[in-house]
Write a protein that holds these residues in place. Structure first.
Motif, PDB file in Angstrom:
ATOM      1  N   PRO A 160       0.834  -1.212   0.000  1.00 11.76           N
ATOM      2  CA  PRO A 160       0.000   0.000   0.000  1.00 11.76           C
ATOM      3  C   PRO A 160       0.866   1.260   0.000  1.00 11.76           C
ATOM      4  O   PRO A 160       1.910   1.320   0.650  1.00 11.76           O
ATOM      5  CB  PRO A 160      -0.811  -0.124   1.293  1.00 11.76           C
ATOM      6  N   VAL A 161       0.421   2.195  -0.800  1.00 15.94           N
ATOM      7  CA  VAL A 161       1.165   3.458  -0.912  1.00 15.94           C
ATOM      8  C   VAL A 161       0.978   4.256   0.377  1.00 15.94           C
ATOM      9  O   VAL A 161      -0.158   4.555   0.777  1.00 15.94           O
ATOM     10  CB  VAL A 161       0.679   4.256  -2.140  1.00 15.94           C
ATOM     11  N   LYS A 162       2.084   4.500   0.998  1.00 17.66           N
ATOM     12  CA  LYS A 162       2.029   5.245   2.272  1.00 17.66           C
ATOM     13  C   LYS A 162       1.992   6.733   1.972  1.00 17.66           C
ATOM     14  O   LYS A 162       2.865   7.267   1.275  1.00 17.66           O
ATOM     15  CB  LYS A 162       3.251   4.909   3.121  1.00 17.66           C
ATOM     16  N   GLU A 163       0.935   7.340   2.449  1.00 23.00           N
ATOM     17  CA  GLU A 163       0.822   8.777   2.242  1.00 23.00           C
ATOM     18  C   GLU A 163       1.717   9.511   3.254  1.00 23.00           C
ATOM     19  O   GLU A 163       1.794   9.133   4.422  1.00 23.00           O
ATOM     20  CB  GLU A 163      -0.638   9.224   2.428  1.00 23.00           C
ATOM     21  N   PRO A 164       2.426  10.538   2.791  1.00 19.04           N
ATOM     22  CA  PRO A 164       3.313  11.265   3.709  1.00 19.04           C
ATOM     23  C   PRO A 164       2.508  12.054   4.753  1.00 19.04           C
ATOM     24  O   PRO A 164       1.391  12.495   4.493  1.00 19.04           O
ATOM     25  CB  PRO A 164       4.094  12.186   2.774  1.00 19.04           C
ATOM     26  N   THR A 165       3.084  12.181   5.910  1.00 15.52           N
ATOM     27  CA  THR A 165       2.449  12.983   6.965  1.00 15.52           C
ATOM     28  C   THR A 165       2.634  14.459   6.647  1.00 15.52           C
ATOM     29  O   THR A 165       3.433  14.827   5.766  1.00 15.52           O
ATOM     30  CB  THR A 165       3.063  12.664   8.327  1.00 15.52           C
ATOM     31  N   ASP A 166       1.896  15.287   7.357  1.00 13.11           N
ATOM     32  CA  ASP A 166       2.013  16.735   7.142  1.00 13.11           C
ATOM     33  C   ASP A 166       3.423  17.213   7.441  1.00 13.11           C
ATOM     34  O   ASP A 166       3.968  18.085   6.733  1.00 13.11           O
ATOM     35  CB  ASP A 166       1.011  17.472   8.039  1.00 13.11           C
ATOM     36  N   GLU A 167       4.050  16.602   8.466  1.00 11.27           N
ATOM     37  CA  GLU A 167       5.408  17.018   8.826  1.00 11.27           C
ATOM     38  C   GLU A 167       6.394  16.623   7.719  1.00 11.27           C
ATOM     39  O   GLU A 167       7.290  17.397   7.367  1.00 11.27           O
ATOM     40  CB  GLU A 167       5.803  16.343  10.144  1.00 11.27           C
ATOM     41  N   TYR A 211       1.961  30.809   3.288  1.00  7.37           N
ATOM     42  CA  TYR A 211       2.484  30.433   4.589  1.00  7.37           C
ATOM     43  C   TYR A 211       4.003  30.331   4.458  1.00  7.37           C
ATOM     44  O   TYR A 211       4.539  29.856   3.461  1.00  7.37           O
ATOM     45  CB  TYR A 211       1.935  29.069   5.054  1.00  7.37           C
ATOM     46  N   LYS A 212       4.676  30.729   5.517  1.00  2.91           N
ATOM     47  CA  LYS A 212       6.125  30.577   5.591  1.00  2.91           C
ATOM     48  C   LYS A 212       6.429  29.388   6.483  1.00  2.91           C
ATOM     49  O   LYS A 212       5.889  29.267   7.571  1.00  2.91           O
ATOM     50  CB  LYS A 212       6.775  31.841   6.150  1.00  2.91           C
ATOM     51  N   ILE A 213       7.299  28.501   5.989  1.00  3.23           N
ATOM     52  CA  ILE A 213       7.657  27.295   6.738  1.00  3.23           C
ATOM     53  C   ILE A 213       8.851  27.628   7.622  1.00  3.23           C
ATOM     54  O   ILE A 213       9.921  28.021   7.118  1.00  3.23           O
ATOM     55  CB  ILE A 213       8.005  26.130   5.786  1.00  3.23           C
ATOM     56  N   CYS A 221       6.522  25.091  11.867  1.00  2.00           N
ATOM     57  CA  CYS A 221       5.471  26.075  12.154  1.00  2.00           C
ATOM     58  C   CYS A 221       5.155  26.803  10.868  1.00  2.00           C
ATOM     59  O   CYS A 221       6.059  27.264  10.159  1.00  2.00           O
ATOM     60  CB  CYS A 221       5.944  27.065  13.219  1.00  2.00           C
ATOM     61  N   LEU A 222       3.871  26.900  10.557  1.00  2.00           N
ATOM     62  CA  LEU A 222       3.425  27.656   9.394  1.00  2.00           C
ATOM     63  C   LEU A 222       2.898  28.992   9.875  1.00  2.00           C
ATOM     64  O   LEU A 222       2.032  29.056  10.744  1.00  2.00           O
ATOM     65  CB  LEU A 222       2.325  26.876   8.653  1.00  2.00           C
ATOM     66  N   ARG A 223       3.403  30.022   9.246  1.00  2.00           N
ATOM     67  CA  ARG A 223       3.007  31.347   9.714  1.00  2.00           C
ATOM     68  C   ARG A 223       2.836  32.262   8.512  1.00  2.00           C
ATOM     69  O   ARG A 223       3.594  32.212   7.555  1.00  2.00           O
ATOM     70  CB  ARG A 223       4.089  31.903  10.657  1.00  2.00           C
ATOM     71  N   ARG A 224       1.774  33.121   8.604  1.00  2.00           N
ATOM     72  CA  ARG A 224       1.563  34.104   7.547  1.00  2.00           C
ATOM     73  C   ARG A 224       1.028  35.397   8.172  1.00  2.00           C
ATOM     74  O   ARG A 224       0.357  35.390   9.209  1.00  2.00           O
ATOM     75  CB  ARG A 224       0.596  33.573   6.497  1.00  2.00           C
ATOM     76  N   GLY A 225       1.334  36.492   7.500  1.00  2.00           N
ATOM     77  CA  GLY A 225       0.903  37.793   8.002  1.00  2.00           C
ATOM     78  C   GLY A 225      -0.563  38.038   7.701  1.00  2.00           C
ATOM     79  O   GLY A 225      -1.230  37.221   7.042  1.00  2.00           O
ATOM     80  N   LYS A 226      -1.048  39.164   8.145  1.00  2.00           N
ATOM     81  CA  LYS A 226      -2.465  39.496   8.008  1.00  2.00           C
ATOM     82  C   LYS A 226      -2.856  39.603   6.559  1.00  2.00           C
ATOM     83  O   LYS A 226      -3.969  39.212   6.171  1.00  2.00           O
ATOM     84  CB  LYS A 226      -2.757  40.809   8.758  1.00  2.00           C
ATOM     85  N   TYR A 227      -1.985  40.139   5.739  1.00  2.00           N
ATOM     86  CA  TYR A 227      -2.290  40.354   4.330  1.00  2.00           C
ATOM     87  C   TYR A 227      -1.527  39.379   3.399  1.00  2.00           C
ATOM     88  O   TYR A 227      -1.566  39.547   2.176  1.00  2.00           O
ATOM     89  CB  TYR A 227      -1.967  41.807   3.936  1.00  2.00           C
ATOM     90  N   ASP A 228      -0.865  38.405   4.004  1.00  2.00           N
ATOM     91  CA  ASP A 228      -0.116  37.442   3.180  1.00  2.00           C
ATOM     92  C   ASP A 228      -1.052  36.346   2.659  1.00  2.00           C
ATOM     93  O   ASP A 228      -2.018  35.949   3.321  1.00  2.00           O
ATOM     94  CB  ASP A 228       1.013  36.792   3.983  1.00  2.00           C
ATOM     95  N   LYS A 236      -3.559  31.766  11.336  1.00  2.00           N
ATOM     96  CA  LYS A 236      -2.393  32.517  10.891  1.00  2.00           C
ATOM     97  C   LYS A 236      -1.114  31.792  11.299  1.00  2.00           C
ATOM     98  O   LYS A 236      -0.061  32.005  10.692  1.00  2.00           O
ATOM     99  CB  LYS A 236      -2.397  33.933  11.498  1.00  2.00           C
ATOM    100  N   ARG A 237      -1.201  30.975  12.356  1.00  2.00           N
ATOM    101  CA  ARG A 237      -0.026  30.268  12.858  1.00  2.00           C
ATOM    102  C   ARG A 237      -0.442  28.831  13.154  1.00  2.00           C
ATOM    103  O   ARG A 237      -1.347  28.571  13.935  1.00  2.00           O
ATOM    104  CB  ARG A 237       0.479  30.953  14.143  1.00  2.00           C
ATOM    105  N   ILE A 238       0.236  27.902  12.469  1.00  2.00           N
ATOM    106  CA  ILE A 238      -0.130  26.486  12.589  1.00  2.00           C
ATOM    107  C   ILE A 238       1.123  25.706  12.943  1.00  2.00           C
ATOM    108  O   ILE A 238       2.166  25.833  12.283  1.00  2.00           O
ATOM    109  CB  ILE A 238      -0.728  25.959  11.264  1.00  2.00           C
ATOM    110  N   LEU A 239       1.014  24.875  14.025  1.00  2.00           N
ATOM    111  CA  LEU A 239       2.132  24.042  14.459  1.00  2.00           C
ATOM    112  C   LEU A 239       1.955  22.638  13.894  1.00  2.00           C
ATOM    113  O   LEU A 239       0.905  22.022  14.041  1.00  2.00           O
ATOM    114  CB  LEU A 239       2.200  23.974  15.978  1.00  2.00           C
TER     115      LEU A 239
END
Length: 209
Positions: free
Chosen positions: A146-153, A202-204, A192-199, A184-187
């Motif tokens: 079975p094809v293993k799907e990659p995790t988000d990390e 996401y920045k990794i 950590c994914l982060r983006r500004g108010k008007y971005d 706006k900020r996701i762990l």
């Protein structure tokens, strides 16, 4: 002008009651040719008719001679065949002598030492059965892993390895990213994914940064 009358060969055929169709082929064709010339008399003038009549008379005399010669030979051959029939002489049949039966000596004795013992045939050995080839069992095909799907990390780590630090939310979803992208900020693990108010991207970022 001569009066048309019966020609000599015609008189011969009529007197002997002969059908011209039964004659040999050459004679029959000549008689037919004569009849065709005779039919032209009705369409010729008086001068030409006289010449044609003389020609027809000559042809008729020749036919008459040929007919007489043919029938004379034919009758002679028939008489000769009847006279030349061989006399049948019965062959003498010789009877073959009947062979005399052989006289057997009823008083002949068989000596005991001349009597051969009865030989019992040895039983034939049955051939050993040929070994049957075993049919190899079919080798089961390996089931595909079975094809293993990659995790988000793992998705984020692969993007950083490709020197990609900014990513659109839509691009993450196409890669199979499962974490909700509403904040706006996701762990995500060590990232950590982060983006500004008007971005829009996401920045990794590594947590240690």
């Amino acid at each position: 002008m001569k009066t048309i009358q019966q020609f000599p060969h015609e008189a011969f055929l009529e007197e002997n009651n002969i059908d011209s169709k039964t004659l040999p082929e050459m004679l029959y064709k000549r008689i037919q040719g004569f009849e065709e010339l005779k039919g032209d008399l009705e369409h010729t003038t008086d001068e030409d008719k006289e010449k044609l009549l003389n020609k027809l008379e000559t042809l008729s005399h020749e036919l008459d001679e040929d007919l007489e010669e043919y029938f004379v030979d034919h009758l002679e051959n028939n008489d000769r065949e009847e006279d030349e029939q061989p006399e049948v002489i019965p062959e003498l049949v010789q009877e073959e002598p009947t062979p005399e039966p052989e006289v057997q000596n009823a008083e002949s004795e068989i000596k005991e030492d001349e009597i051969q013992p009865e030989i019992t045939p040895e039983p034939l050995e049955e051939p050993a059965p040929e070994p049957q080839e075993e049919t190899p069992e079919p080798i089961p095909e390996p089931e595909p892993e079975p094809v293993k799907e990659p995790t988000d990390e793992e998705i984020l780590e692969a993007m950083l390895d490709d020197k990609k630090h900014n990513v659109l939310p839509l691009e993450l979803k196409k890669k199979g990213f499962k974490t909700s992208l509403s904040g706006k900020r996701i762990l995500v693990g060590k990232f950590c994914l982060r983006r500004g108010k008007y971005d829009t991207c996401y920045k990794i970022i590594l947590k240690s940064e």
